[in-house]
Design an enzyme around this catalytic site. Structure first.
Site, mmCIF file in Angstrom:
data_model
loop_
_atom_site.group_PDB
_atom_site.id
_atom_site.type_symbol
_atom_site.label_atom_id
_atom_site.label_comp_id
_atom_site.label_asym_id
_atom_site.label_seq_id
_atom_site.Cartn_x
_atom_site.Cartn_y
_atom_site.Cartn_z
ATOM 1 N N GLU A 70 16.011 10.424 -0.361
ATOM 2 C CA GLU A 70 14.995 9.324 -0.075
ATOM 3 C C GLU A 70 15.429 7.746 -0.598
ATOM 4 O O GLU A 70 14.629 7.050 -0.823
ATOM 5 C CB GLU A 70 13.690 9.683 -0.282
ATOM 6 C CG GLU A 70 13.023 10.785 0.623
ATOM 7 C CD GLU A 70 12.094 11.527 0.102
ATOM 8 O OE1 GLU A 70 11.599 11.452 -1.084
ATOM 9 O OE2 GLU A 70 11.623 12.563 0.874
ATOM 10 N N ASP B 255 10.577 16.878 -5.983
ATOM 11 C CA ASP B 255 9.215 16.698 -5.980
ATOM 12 C C ASP B 255 8.585 17.487 -7.019
ATOM 13 O O ASP B 255 8.485 18.548 -7.199
ATOM 14 C CB ASP B 255 8.562 17.074 -4.777
ATOM 15 C CG ASP B 255 8.893 16.249 -3.389
ATOM 16 O OD1 ASP B 255 9.455 15.187 -3.562
ATOM 17 O OD2 ASP B 255 8.378 16.293 -2.326
ATOM 18 N N HIS C 94 8.489 12.161 -7.860
ATOM 19 C CA HIS C 94 9.770 12.854 -8.263
ATOM 20 C C HIS C 94 10.157 13.177 -9.692
ATOM 21 O O HIS C 94 9.684 12.106 -10.204
ATOM 22 C CB HIS C 94 10.970 12.063 -7.548
ATOM 23 C CG HIS C 94 10.952 12.014 -5.948
ATOM 24 N ND1 HIS C 94 11.514 11.007 -5.268
ATOM 25 C CD2 HIS C 94 10.359 12.990 -5.105
ATOM 26 C CE1 HIS C 94 11.247 11.029 -3.953
ATOM 27 N NE2 HIS C 94 10.807 12.181 -3.738
#
Length: 591
Positions: A337, A361, A528
């Protein structure tokens, strides 16, 4: 194109310049200190790429300005990025110190009674502090005899910690972060901050639209023979997991083959964009063959890519791992991401250890009460106070299954130069590739699924940027946890069982953010985090101090914290010192 040389460590033997007996009596001892330091570093430390670290020793001992300048001229021509000054005696403080303001530097003053090495150390550090050029102090706990050439354990620990962190600083300088795409789903870490990379890390940001990846795939700007090799390797090594998609979203065999091919091509093309590929030049694609000199990268993916093309999970997982169809090799650093700040934490961990990093995550805190309510079983052992579920959509390094073994036969993640092909195969065998969930990834893809073995020491980190303050670093040392299978299956299914999982138990201190596991989760600064093998938080703290990034949260023992000596002048509370010193000195490459 000529390959960029790796940074070296410069060793500066400094000496009392008085002739007619003083200097002459110290020459051999002083130079031997330099040689011993160089030998230690060369033996114990490697670059993240696996290459042996080279040390450059000044041609002569340094007694004053002239010899200091000669040393600097030599270092400038040898790509010296870190320096260690050593001495067993009194020398002339500000006349002999390393004055380069951007180069990490340490001084080892020999703890002996015959000559006052400690006095020089104090005088030189005072000069560094007064001039605003922080340096690290190395001084043995116990007095040594003048003819003792051994390096005490406490001195060795500081020399090596300084060298590891200093090389990380020098290795990042001048490199780039490759931002493939832009902001992913509003994630702040993917709002790539050029000033942070330039001012704190000495890096550039190369922004490339995801259409460049599309162009390379569509126009065959890659090594076609390598693609066939990658496909054959995947056919041999990939174990496919369950397809949890509804029947209308399941793909047929030909469609799955196309998804696999594109996923592997994404890995190849992102790699080529990072580091270049001379094979492309052979095809007449000279510009594309150069790459972007990227030491780390991020791929936006969601959602502008993933709504129509295969997601980045396979590409990211393989790039972040220590092996692929070309065998065992150095892992890349590619942030899911395009979370550049998590990518920086990955970069720090890789540079300090040479190992692959687990991007995840920080998904769920499971209290003992909640686990027992859901599963009917109680947490125990390392997990007794609760656990954090670290899980992402399949982009974590496959090394994270921890099927590699240390010298005692325990599960671990090794530096890539220590990994055998059998260990790489074991990590692959422990990984299933599950078709991507359509609701998340309309363009398909494969998510890697593995479960990290329990009892493995890890350090979880994260960089955040705070407006008005700048970057800060978070550190949480702890362990992976192995849950009973039925418990794992039940908890895992509540999130997404097609993704890789690490159950993490941080080490608690009973204070502040480490009062309990809930507090660790509650104080984490973003969605994260990164897992680096081992309890290496002290190395992260030293590196952060070099870059002037304060540490806002850690559970590292105070005795292991190693920062420049000038930090002690910024107050009596050790963490407040860090904030005040970082603010005082500003970013290492301040603009």
């Amino acid at each position: 194109m000529k390959k960029i040389s790796l940074p070296k460590i410069g060793i500066r033997p400094v000496i009392d310049g008085r002739r007619m007996g003083v200097r002459e009596s110290l020459e051999e001892q002083t130079m031997n200190m330099a040689k011993a330091t160089a030998a230690l570093i060369t033996e114990k430390i490697r670059h993240a790429c696996g290459a042996q670290v080279e040390c450059v020793i000044a041609d002569t001992c340094i007694a004053g300005m002239a010899e200091s300048a000669a040393c600097e001229e030599k270092f400038s021509s040898q790509n010296v990025g870190v320096t260690i000054t050593v001495t067993p005696c009194w020398c002339y403080g500000s006349e002999t110190i390393d004055m380069d303001p951007m180069r990490p530097k340490a001084i080892w003053g020999f703890n002996g009674t015959e000559r006052p090495g400690a006095v020089y150390l104090a005088a030189a550090l005072a000069a560094h502090s007064q001039k605003g050029i922080p340096a690290f102090s190395i001084y043995g706990h116990d007095v040594q005899d003048a003819d003792d050439t051994s390096i005490p354990a406490d001195v060795e620990e500081k020399l090596l910690r300084f060298a590891r962190a200093g090389l990380a600083v020098a290795s990042m300088k001048g490199k780039s972060y490759l931002s493939v795409g832009g902001v992913s789903m509003g994630i702040a870490g993917s709002i790539v901050d050029h000033n942070f990379f330039e001012s704190w890390l000495g890096m550039k940001v190369q922004a490339v639209d995801m259409t460049e990846l599309r162009r390379r795939i569509d126009q065959k700007i890659y090594d076609e023979a390598e693609l066939e090799m990658a496909l054959a390797w995947a056919d041999k090594n990939f174990c496919y997991g369950e397809d949890q998609n509804a029947s209308q979203y399941k793909r047929n065999e030909a469609q799955n083959r196309a998804v696999l091919k594109e996923s592997l091509l994404m890995a190849m093309c992102i790699r080529d964009m990072m580091q270049g590929n001379k094979t492309l030049a052979d095809k007449g694609l000279v510009e594309e063959s150069l790459g972007y000199n990227a030491i780390a990268a991020g791929f936006q993916g969601q959602r502008h890519w993933t709504d129509q093309y295969p997601n980045g999970d396979t590409a990211e997982a393989l790039l972040n791992s220590s092996f692929d169809w070309n065998g065992v090799r150095e892992p890349f650093v590619v942030a899911t991401e395009n979370d550049s700040l998590n990518g920086v934490a990955m970069l720090f961990g890789h540079q300090l250890t040479g190992t692959a990093q687990i991007f995840a995550d920080v998904r769920t805190y499971w209290s003992p009460e909640a686990v027992e309510r859901i599963t009917g079983q109680a947490l125990s052992g390392l997990a007794e106070h609760g656990i954090i579920h670290l899980i992402n959509s399949g982009s974590a390094a496959l090394d994270g299954a921890c099927k590699q073994r240390d010298s005692e036969g325990k599960p671990t993640m090794k530096p890539h130069w220590e990994i055998s092909q059998q260990e790489a195969d074991a990590c692959l065998a422990a990984t299933e590739w599950c078709p991507a969930i359509h609701e998340y990834f309309r363009g398909g893809g494969y998510s890697s699924r593995f479960l990290t073995e329990g009892g493995v020491p890890f350090t979880m980190t994260r960089v955040n940027i705070i407006k008005g303050l700048g970057p800060v670093l978070q550190i949480a040392e702890g362990w992976s946890v192995e849950l009973p299978k039925a418990m794992h299956d039940q908890l895992d299914a509540r999130t997404n069982s097609t993704w890789p999982t690490t159950w993490f138990a941080p080490r608690l201190t009973g204070k502040g953010p480490f009062t309990d596991v809930y507090s660790v989760m509650a104080n984490w600064g973003a969605n994260h985090g990164v897992l680096t093998i081992g309890h290496v938080g002290a190395d992260f703290i030293t590196l952060a101090a070099m870059l002037r990034i304060p540490v806002c949260m850690h559970n590292v023992e105070e005795a292991k914290i190693y920062r420049p000596s000038a930090w002690a002048a910024h107050g009596m509370d050790i963490e407040g010192q860090d904030y005040r010193a970082c603010q005082n000195y500003g970013p290492l490459y301040k603009r």
